[in-house]
Design an enzyme around this catalytic site. Sequence first.
Site, short mmCIF file in Angstrom:
data_model
loop_
_atom_site.label_atom_id
_atom_site.label_comp_id
_atom_site.label_asym_id
_atom_site.label_seq_id
_atom_site.Cartn_x
_atom_site.Cartn_y
_atom_site.Cartn_z
CB VAL A 1 -1.06 -0.15 1.32
CG1 VAL A 1 -1.91 1.36 1.11
CG2 VAL A 1 -2.10 -1.09 1.14
CG ASP B 1 9.36 0.11 5.61
OD1 ASP B 1 8.32 -0.42 4.72
OD2 ASP B 1 9.78 -0.57 6.68
CB THR C 1 -3.82 -3.51 10.49
OG1 THR C 1 -4.56 -4.13 9.22
CG2 THR C 1 -3.59 -2.32 10.67
CB CYS D 1 -7.27 -7.84 2.27
SG CYS D 1 -6.41 -6.30 1.68
NE ARG E 1 1.29 -9.60 2.49
CZ ARG E 1 0.71 -8.72 2.07
NH1 ARG E 1 1.59 -7.46 3.39
NH2 ARG E 1 0.69 -8.21 1.15
N1 NAD Z 1 -1.30 -5.43 0.38
C1 NAD Z 1 -3.20 -5.17 -0.54
O1 NAD Z 1 -3.22 -5.65 -1.15
C2 NAD Z 1 -4.03 -3.98 0.63
C3 NAD Z 1 -4.83 -3.48 0.07
C4 NAD Z 1 -5.35 -2.18 0.65
C5 NAD Z 1 -5.42 -2.56 2.36
N2 NAD Z 1 -4.21 -3.22 2.24
C6 NAD Z 1 -3.70 -2.82 3.93
O2 NAD Z 1 -2.84 -1.67 4.25
C7 NAD Z 1 -2.23 -2.00 5.67
C8 NAD Z 1 -0.43 -2.01 4.45
O3 NAD Z 1 -0.80 -3.13 4.74
P1 NAD Z 1 0.93 -3.65 3.22
O4 NAD Z 1 -0.20 -4.43 2.25
O5 NAD Z 1 0.48 -2.32 2.42
O6 NAD Z 1 1.58 -4.01 4.73
P2 NAD Z 1 2.83 -4.90 3.73
O7 NAD Z 1 3.70 -6.15 4.80
O8 NAD Z 1 2.75 -5.17 2.14
O9 NAD Z 1 4.06 -3.29 3.78
C9 NAD Z 1 3.66 -3.24 5.05
C10 NAD Z 1 5.58 -2.13 5.38
O10 NAD Z 1 4.97 -1.21 6.53
C11 NAD Z 1 6.70 -1.37 7.28
N3 NAD Z 1 6.58 -1.53 8.59
C12 NAD Z 1 5.70 -2.07 9.60
N4 NAD Z 1 5.53 -1.69 10.81
C13 NAD Z 1 6.12 -0.93 11.17
C14 NAD Z 1 6.05 0.39 10.90
N5 NAD Z 1 6.14 0.78 12.87
N6 NAD Z 1 6.69 1.95 11.11
C15 NAD Z 1 7.71 2.05 9.47
N7 NAD Z 1 7.00 0.95 8.48
C16 NAD Z 1 7.04 -0.21 9.01
C17 NAD Z 1 7.12 -3.39 7.28
O11 NAD Z 1 8.55 -3.06 6.72
C18 NAD Z 1 6.53 -2.87 5.20
O12 NAD Z 1 7.37 -2.88 4.25
C19 NAD Z 1 -2.97 -3.18 5.59
O13 NAD Z 1 -3.89 -2.16 6.76
C20 NAD Z 1 -3.75 -4.19 4.73
O14 NAD Z 1 -4.89 -4.35 5.67
C21 NAD Z 1 -3.69 -3.90 1.90
#
Ligand code: NAD
Length: 401
Positions: free
Chosen positions: A11, A29, A83, A257, A325
């Site tokens: 995201v 990050d 999350t 998700c 995942r």
């Molecule tokens: N992946 C999807 O398709 C998608 C779609 C819609 C919503 N979401 C939501 O978006 C959110 C993020 O998901 P994602 O898929 O991007 O996750 P991801 O695991 O791909 O990326 C998360 C990033 O955050 C970093 N991170 C973790 N804790 C941190 C912190 N405290 N400070 C800074 N960086 C930190 C991690 O190193 C990682 O690079 C989640 O709530 C998810 O449910 C994801």
Amino acid sequence: MKVAIIGQGYVGLTISAFASQVHEVIGFDNSEKVVAHLNAGESHIEGVSSEVLKSAIKNGMYRATSIGSDISNVEIVVIAVPTPLDLNREPDLSYIESACSTIALNIKKPILVINESTSFPGTIRNLIKPLIEKLSPTKIEHLYAISPERVDPGRVDWDQENTPRLYAGLTPEASKLTHLFYSTFCDNLVEVSSPEVAEAAKLFENTFRQVNIALVNEFAQISNAIGISVYETLEAANTKPYGFMKFNPSAGVGGHCIPVDPSYLAYAASKKGVPATFIERANEVNLEMPKYIVSRVKADNGGSLKGKKVQVVGVAYKPNVADVRETPAELVINELMLEGAIVDWHDPLVKEWHNQQSSSLGGSEIAIVVTLHDVSDRAEVISSAPYVFDTTGKLTGVKGL
Ligand SMILES: NC(=O)c1ccc[n+]([C@@H]2O[C@H](COP(=O)([O-])OP(=O)(O)OC[C@H]3O[C@@H](n4cnc5c(N)ncnc54)[C@H](O)[C@@H]3O)[C@@H](O)[C@H]2O)c1
């Protein structure tokens, strides 16, 4: 605007790529490895090209960091951290809490804080705002808003620009600034009356998918027992021009998700003493699919898989991404091992998984196709083993759901 985006995963990096066309973006990050790759212009996310990243870096519009003080001058912070669920399958908000701490300790003037991470209704109002206020050394009145992310990594027809985006601020001023920010790279913004509506809408969208996937997975089992093709039956139902939406059976659900978000809604329901029975049953049906698939394969192969070589083809949770995942392939492999099979896996996009390299296609007595990427040659997959079981519905002339 100067914007910090906390979390540079699927995201956060996607938003960074779009926002950095117009705004000065700092991608924060806490993984130094991720930061080093990003600053070298290497994207780790499908849908964000390294060229776009390199050009934003060259134009001074993007840089990544793990240093908290680097975000101190921004006007907007977007939270995009994981999350997940904890071991009790309840919301694990530790990443959001850590992001709040980064904001509280480094931002010393009023800004707009937007949460894009998926969470239950009330997260921005009752968790993020009070926590930032509690952890801030000085009392600052920030603006707060929610805009749940709808990105579908790997998808090209719907992106940040043309996918309608929900948003709501805790105050009218927060809503106004949120609109101003997203309207610079998103064509269709939909304001709702409260952050809770936006948060709940995101959860319900994914619950709708989870429940319908479970329904079609159960229907696949019923169809097989009756002796009809689930695919032909679904096609037939889909000729109805209204009141029907086709979902496809599969080995289950995966990714960050669909297997996770409905449990956030169930958690919110449980806190109010309301049952979330559809979510719970859908979860069970989807998680039982790997067992059902392995039982079908076992029945077709003399009633035992003990000592048989089985290859699982495609371990990513969906086609055309390398994301593993919550992949149902893991459950399929576990079930096969419980049956005493000798299991390996092949995936042209997932090079390494659980410290193991992808095996080359073939060499087994049985192949179970969990995910079929566009780059996979269908004829090669069909001829990769004497017995092939397809869970994708994309292969002809082999066994399947
Ligand atoms: N992946 C999807 O398709 C998608 C779609 C819609 C919503 N979401 C939501 O978006 C959110 C993020 O998901 P994602 O898929 O991007 O996750 P991801 O695991 O791909 O990326 C998360 C990033 O955050 C970093 N991170 C973790 N804790 C941190 C912190 N405290 N400070 C800074 N960086 C930190 C991690 O190193 C990682 O690079 C989640 O709530 C998810 O449910 C994801």
